[in-house]
Design a protein around this motif. Structure first.
Motif, PDB file in Angstrom:
ATOM      1  N   MET A 118       0.847  -1.193   0.000  1.00 16.13           N
ATOM      2  CA  MET A 118       0.000   0.000   0.000  1.00 16.13           C
ATOM      3  C   MET A 118       0.881   1.241   0.000  1.00 16.13           C
ATOM      4  N   SER A 119       0.515   2.240  -0.795  1.00 14.44           N
ATOM      5  CA  SER A 119       1.279   3.474  -0.848  1.00 14.44           C
ATOM      6  C   SER A 119       1.285   4.159   0.517  1.00 14.44           C
ATOM      7  N   ASN A 120       2.452   4.640   0.931  1.00 20.08           N
ATOM      8  CA  ASN A 120       2.542   5.263   2.247  1.00 20.08           C
ATOM      9  C   ASN A 120       3.258   6.607   2.181  1.00 20.08           C
ATOM     10  N   GLU A 121       3.079   7.311   1.049  1.00 18.11           N
ATOM     11  CA  GLU A 121       3.884   8.503   0.826  1.00 18.11           C
ATOM     12  C   GLU A 121       3.697   9.586   1.878  1.00 18.11           C
ATOM     13  N   ASN A 122       2.474   9.782   2.408  1.00 18.72           N
ATOM     14  CA  ASN A 122       2.232  10.889   3.330  1.00 18.72           C
ATOM     15  C   ASN A 122       1.998  10.453   4.771  1.00 18.72           C
ATOM     16  N   TRP A 123       1.437   9.265   4.977  1.00 24.39           N
ATOM     17  CA  TRP A 123       1.045   8.878   6.325  1.00 24.39           C
ATOM     18  C   TRP A 123       2.124   8.088   7.063  1.00 24.39           C
ATOM     19  N   TYR A 124       3.122   7.608   6.351  1.00 31.75           N
ATOM     20  CA  TYR A 124       4.150   6.790   7.006  1.00 31.75           C
ATOM     21  C   TYR A 124       5.343   7.683   7.342  1.00 31.75           C
ATOM     22  N   ILE A 125       5.344   8.229   8.569  1.00 26.81           N
ATOM     23  CA  ILE A 125       6.322   9.259   8.923  1.00 26.81           C
ATOM     24  C   ILE A 125       7.619   8.692   9.508  1.00 26.81           C
ATOM     25  N   TRP A 126       7.679   7.380   9.756  1.00 24.77           N
ATOM     26  CA  TRP A 126       8.808   6.842  10.507  1.00 24.77           C
ATOM     27  C   TRP A 126      10.112   6.850   9.713  1.00 24.77           C
ATOM     28  N   ASN A 127      10.028   6.928   8.385  1.00 25.72           N
ATOM     29  CA  ASN A 127      11.237   7.111   7.595  1.00 25.72           C
ATOM     30  C   ASN A 127      11.844   8.497   7.787  1.00 25.72           C
ATOM     31  N   HIS A 128      11.049   9.433   8.295  1.00 25.86           N
ATOM     32  CA  HIS A 128      11.484  10.821   8.413  1.00 25.86           C
ATOM     33  C   HIS A 128      11.906  11.204   9.830  1.00 25.86           C
ATOM     34  N   GLN A 137      13.974   7.313  15.568  1.00 31.03           N
ATOM     35  CA  GLN A 137      14.930   6.298  15.153  1.00 31.03           C
ATOM     36  C   GLN A 137      16.068   6.175  16.161  1.00 31.03           C
ATOM     37  N   ASP A 138      16.558   7.291  16.660  1.00 33.24           N
ATOM     38  CA  ASP A 138      17.624   7.252  17.661  1.00 33.24           C
ATOM     39  C   ASP A 138      17.149   6.559  18.935  1.00 33.24           C
ATOM     40  N   THR A 139      15.919   6.853  19.341  1.00 34.67           N
ATOM     41  CA  THR A 139      15.361   6.202  20.527  1.00 34.67           C
ATOM     42  C   THR A 139      15.232   4.705  20.310  1.00 34.67           C
ATOM     43  N   MET A 140      14.748   4.308  19.111  1.00 36.41           N
ATOM     44  CA  MET A 140      14.590   2.899  18.790  1.00 36.41           C
ATOM     45  C   MET A 140      15.931   2.168  18.847  1.00 36.41           C
ATOM     46  N   LYS A 143      19.709  -1.660  21.636  1.00 33.96           N
ATOM     47  CA  LYS A 143      21.036  -1.943  22.188  1.00 33.96           C
ATOM     48  C   LYS A 143      21.023  -2.053  23.712  1.00 33.96           C
ATOM     49  N   GLY A 144      19.886  -1.810  24.331  1.00 30.68           N
ATOM     50  CA  GLY A 144      19.814  -1.877  25.781  1.00 30.68           C
ATOM     51  C   GLY A 144      20.334  -0.637  26.469  1.00 30.68           C
ATOM     52  N   GLU A 145      20.490   0.457  25.723  1.00 28.45           N
ATOM     53  CA  GLU A 145      20.983   1.707  26.303  1.00 28.45           C
ATOM     54  C   GLU A 145      19.870   2.522  26.957  1.00 28.45           C
ATOM     55  N   LEU A 146      18.631   2.183  26.657  1.00 29.45           N
ATOM     56  CA  LEU A 146      17.464   2.754  27.315  1.00 29.45           C
ATOM     57  C   LEU A 146      16.676   1.628  27.969  1.00 29.45           C
ATOM     58  N   PRO A 147      15.854   1.930  28.959  1.00 31.97           N
ATOM     59  CA  PRO A 147      15.066   0.878  29.616  1.00 31.97           C
ATOM     60  C   PRO A 147      14.126   0.179  28.639  1.00 31.97           C
ATOM     61  N   GLU A 148      13.727  -1.033  29.014  1.00 31.33           N
ATOM     62  CA  GLU A 148      12.723  -1.760  28.236  1.00 31.33           C
ATOM     63  C   GLU A 148      11.444  -0.925  28.121  1.00 31.33           C
ATOM     64  N   MET A 149      10.743  -1.082  27.002  1.00 34.06           N
ATOM     65  CA  MET A 149       9.420  -0.491  26.903  1.00 34.06           C
ATOM     66  C   MET A 149       8.467  -1.243  27.823  1.00 34.06           C
ATOM     67  N   ALA A 173       8.547  -2.320   8.172  1.00 32.12           N
ATOM     68  CA  ALA A 173       8.522  -1.641   6.874  1.00 32.12           C
ATOM     69  C   ALA A 173       9.574  -0.549   6.757  1.00 32.12           C
ATOM     70  N   THR A 174      10.231  -0.192   7.861  1.00 28.85           N
ATOM     71  CA  THR A 174      11.219   0.879   7.849  1.00 28.85           C
ATOM     72  C   THR A 174      12.616   0.304   7.729  1.00 28.85           C
ATOM     73  N   PRO A 175      13.297   0.484   6.596  1.00 31.76           N
ATOM     74  CA  PRO A 175      14.632  -0.105   6.416  1.00 31.76           C
ATOM     75  C   PRO A 175      15.626   0.297   7.501  1.00 31.76           C
ATOM     76  N   ALA A 176      15.563   1.538   7.981  1.00 27.48           N
ATOM     77  CA  ALA A 176      16.509   1.977   9.010  1.00 27.48           C
ATOM     78  C   ALA A 176      16.341   1.168  10.294  1.00 27.48           C
ATOM     79  N   TYR A 177      15.102   0.811  10.640  1.00 24.93           N
ATOM     80  CA  TYR A 177      14.874  -0.003  11.834  1.00 24.93           C
ATOM     81  C   TYR A 177      15.467  -1.396  11.658  1.00 24.93           C
ATOM     82  N   ILE A 178      15.255  -1.982  10.502  1.00 23.86           N
ATOM     83  CA  ILE A 178      15.773  -3.334  10.254  1.00 23.86           C
ATOM     84  C   ILE A 178      17.295  -3.336  10.272  1.00 23.86           C
ATOM     85  N   GLN A 179      17.908  -2.295   9.743  1.00 27.50           N
ATOM     86  CA  GLN A 179      19.365  -2.211   9.771  1.00 27.50           C
ATOM     87  C   GLN A 179      19.879  -2.172  11.205  1.00 27.50           C
TER      88      GLN A 179
END
Length: 261
Positions: free
Chosen positions: A1-11, A16-19, A24-30, A79-85
């Motif tokens: 499905m196209s996600n050009e405007n509603w999928y903000i996690w690539n931006h 991303q830094d928090t994730m 890496k265990g540098e922040l507490p568990e969710m 769906a976010t390549p940066a997260y998978i990396q």
């Protein structure tokens, strides 16, 4: 499905830094990751396979290994390549895939358990196709974590420069003259009866159980994200102006024995 405007996690570089730090265990568990382990524990057995759809940076795996089974057979999809990396870097021995929840790259009945936490509420309505895919690849159980409403609400949160975006949009340009939304994400709230009726329409044999997620300690994610980060006020989880009634939905399938052999 196209996600050009509603999928903000690539931006959203802040998120991303928090994730990455969580992976890496540098922040507490969710708190939701801890709660998921408690929800799964009654029916989890060693050797079961688990697919985490919307796995982010793999932070749920850290909790599953600590609280459920250090040898859990886990597969992550996002769906976010940066997260998978970042997940592959944090857990190089684990299979992680870039994948679309509307077309998951797995055969029918591939996993004993399929989890999908904090995803369905953020998808464009209706969530039918996503639920069909989760049910398709699950042998026994699908576990969702969603926000529930007293009524059905379709909510769009617009994103501007204060929200940590890599390419910020001036706030006055978020809505154009023709009512086009420049950049936003959904945070929908459906009623319990909506989910029950929808799941029954997909498969009347499903057993559906709702569990209130009140298994959290006081926290304030604004310390790690932005002004709308989820926090606890009194006995409520709050994000910006939204009161969040999080529930787990445990969906149990009646799979014929021949299909599992």
């Amino acid at each position: 499905m196209s996600n050009e405007n509603w999928y903000i996690w690539n931006h959203d570089k802040t998120y991303q830094d928090t994730m990455e730090k969580r992976a890496k265990g540098e922040l507490p568990e969710m708190e939701s990751a801890k709660a998921l382990c408690d929800v799964i524990k009654p029916f989890y057995q060693p050797g079961m396979t688990l697919a985490d759809i919307g796995c982010g940076g793999g932070h749920y795996l850290r909790s599953l290994r600590t609280r459920l089974d250090p040898a859990i057979t886990y597969t992550g999809v996002d769906a976010t390549p940066a997260y998978i990396q970042m997940a592959r870097e944090a857990f190089p021995e684990v299979p992680f895939h870039v994948g679309d929840i509307y077309e998951l790259p797995f055969a029918n009945l591939s996993f004993d358990l399929v989890t999908c936490c904090n995803v369905i509420s953020f998808l464009p309505p209706p969530p039918v196709k996503a639920l069909e895919e989760l049910l398709r690849i699950a042998r026994h159980h699908v576990i969702l974590r969603v926000t529930i409403g007293e009524r059905n609400y379709i909510i769009k949160e617009l994103h501007a420069k204060q929200n940590g975006l890599s390419e910020p949009v001036p706030e006055h340009q978020l809505v154009t003259a023709d009512a086009h939304l420049t950049l936003f994400h959904y945070h929908n709230m459906y009623t319990e009866s909506y989910y029950r009726e929808l799941l029954a329409s997909l498969d009347p044999s499903l057993e559906v159980t709702f569990v209130v997620d009140d298994m959290w300690q006081t926290f304030d994610n604004r310390d790690y994200s932005n002004a709308a980060g989820t926090r606890v006020v009194g006995q409520q989880q709050v994000s910006g102006n939204l009161l969040l009634d999080w529930r787990f939905i445990i969906i149990s399938k009646q799979v014929p024995r021949a299909a599992t052999q």
